[in-house]
Design an enzyme around this catalytic site. Structure first.
Site, PDB file in Angstrom:
ATOM      1  N   TYR A 247       0.842  -1.199   0.000  1.00 51.21           N
ATOM      2  CA  TYR A 247       0.000   0.000   0.000  1.00 51.21           C
ATOM      3  C   TYR A 247       0.879   1.251   0.000  1.00 51.21           C
ATOM      4  CZ  TYR A 247      -3.846   3.155   1.215  1.00 51.21           C
ATOM      5  OH  TYR A 247      -4.782   4.159   1.203  1.00 51.21           O
ATOM      6  N   PHE A 304      -5.615   9.220  -3.323  1.00 59.21           N
ATOM      7  CA  PHE A 304      -4.393   8.739  -3.972  1.00 59.21           C
ATOM      8  C   PHE A 304      -4.028   7.417  -3.313  1.00 59.21           C
ATOM      9  CE2 PHE A 304       0.041   7.826  -4.090  1.00 59.21           C
ATOM     10  CZ  PHE A 304       0.528   8.297  -5.292  1.00 59.21           C
ATOM     11  N   GLU A 305      -3.984   6.380  -4.116  1.00 63.13           N
ATOM     12  CA  GLU A 305      -3.512   5.082  -3.647  1.00 63.13           C
ATOM     13  C   GLU A 305      -2.767   4.388  -4.765  1.00 63.13           C
ATOM     14  OE1 GLU A 305      -6.754   3.386  -0.421  1.00 63.13           O
ATOM     15  OE2 GLU A 305      -7.249   3.176  -2.540  1.00 63.13           O
ATOM     16  N   ILE A 306      -1.629   3.835  -4.457  1.00 65.41           N
ATOM     17  CA  ILE A 306      -0.960   2.870  -5.329  1.00 65.41           C
ATOM     18  C   ILE A 306      -0.831   1.613  -4.484  1.00 65.41           C
ATOM     19  CG2 ILE A 306       1.122   2.280  -6.608  1.00 65.41           C
ATOM     20  CD1 ILE A 306       1.607   5.243  -7.077  1.00 65.41           C
TER      21      ILE A 306
END
Length: 407
Positions: A247, A304-306
């Site tokens: 995450y 915002f997430e990668i």
């Protein structure tokens, strides 16, 4: 006169023949120069101009666009489909099994265009990752055409099934309505919005099960009208994969306590019944300041997430979401996907599997993150103001996160 003709044999060739050979060699030379020039120009334009890369790409030539509106996703979690472990990016480099994902309405076309153009320019024109857009109603032709015109790589448009979006029938509407009215009276942001609650529930437990998303392992969540202030010249998906991360975030802040009044009670109940799901060396110390007795409201800002969707598809988070869903807190209160994801990642992943992307300049009004290192900002052509970064705001949880990671 051609230099490739042996001197001792020049007298065997008539003048006219030698003259023609000389002209042919000059023509070949100029053709070679022009070919080299255009090949170099082609390489430069493919790197610098996303539009040019689109028109000259094999993916565009083979007409790969998919405008799909699936009827219904599976109701149970499923593993990602392995079409190939790694594909090649538009720059010929190894590429992860990942997607750029946006949940968006037709009315948000302008904001979506802004986000897409910036991320393509700052990052994706180098790699050509596919995009998926999801909506609770069918996308208009205008939306699909406008978005497709600015994306060099594959793009798909999907319809969210009603059962994954709208308030479930078993929710007590009288109780839910009273809760919304109370939040409106207390000036809670989105306190009276049912659609916002639908979005939070969908992002918490359903997006990674959508048919258009199932085949991917990694995703980069993108929202309309956000800004990317720095060049990202490496592949963050591969970075996550190669460093055993699950995450990634850019901004961390406190949640509004009134929106999650009973969320931690539900979390503690789940943990008490299912201690086997807790990851060793997890992040309980970040989300709770008293060893799990209470929630300190810190969370990663999930616009915002990668991240790896295998984290959400795994047994621990799947059971966790089912437990939260049964409580009705997405509608009786206003449980957000940010605290739900943050608690899920914090409990079911090791703390070293959560990554702070300091080098990605990102803005979702009213907050932004700007890389802290001057050399980093210069190298990445950042346009953000380091003095306006949210990292130094008293409401930021970043300092707490970094202190926790060091502990």
């Amino acid at each position: 006169m051609s230099s490739w003709i042996p001197i001792h044999s020049k007298e065997l060739y008539p003048r006219t023949l030698r003259h023609r050979v000389c002209k042919v060699n000059r023509t070949v030379l100029w053709l070679a120069v022009l070919a080299t020039f255009f090949a170099s120009l082609h390489s430069v334009l493919r790197y610098a101009k996303p539009g040019y890369a689109h028109f000259t790409s094999m993916s565009n030539i083979t007409a790969h666009f998919q405008w799909e509106s699936p009827a219904s996703p599976p109701t149970t979690s499923a593993p990602a489909l392995a079409e190939s472990e790694y594909a090649l990016g538009s720059n010929g480099t190894r590429r992860a099994n990942a997607v750029l994902l946006m949940l968006v309405r037709n009315s948000e076309l302008e904001g979506a265009m802004t986000s897409v153009k910036e991320l393509e320019q700052r990052f994706n024109h180098r790699f050509g990752y596919p995009w998926v857009f999801l909506n609770e109603v069918p996308f208009t032709d205008e939306f699909k055409e406008q978005i497709s015109s600015v994306i060099p790589g594959p793009v798909s448009f999907g319809l969210i099934p009603a059962e994954n979006w709208f308030q479930p029938d078993w929710i007590d509407e009288e109780k839910a309505s009273a809760g919304r009215a109370q939040m409106v009276a207390e000036n809670v942001v989105y306190g009276g919005s049912v659609s916002y609650r639908n979005m939070c529930r969908f992002n918490s437990g359903f997006f990674y099960r959508h048919p258009l998303v199932l085949k991917y392992r990694w995703y980069w969540r993108v929202e309309p009208n956000v800004h990317f202030h720095c060049d990202t010249d490496y592949d963050p998906f591969l970075y996550m994969e190669e460093h055993d991360k699950l995450y990634g975030f850019t901004i961390s802040l406190y949640e509004w306590p009134k929106t999650v009044a009973t969320l931690w009670d539900a979390v503690k109940e789940f943990i008490g019944k299912n201690p086997q799901y807790l990851a060793p060396n997890n992040s309980m110390g970040f989300i709770s300041s008293d060893s799990g007795a209470t929630y300190n409201m810190c969370h990663f800002w999930s616009n915002f997430e990668i991240a790896s969707m295998e984290l959400w598809r795994g047994e621990a988070y799947s059971k966790f979401f089912e437990h939260l869903e049964s409580k009705g807190g997405f509608y009786y209160e206003r449980w957000g996907d940010a605290p739900v994801h943050s608690i899920g990642a914090g409990l079911f992943a090791r703390k070293d599997q959560i990554h702070f992307f300091d080098d990605i300049g990102y803005q979702h009004d009213p907050f932004q993150h700007c890389p802290r290192d001057f050399a980093e900002r210069k190298a990445r052509n950042c346009t953000c103001n380091p003095f306006a970064t949210f990292d130094n705001n008293p409401y930021s949880c970043l300092h707490k996160w970094e202190q926790f990671v060091k502990s």
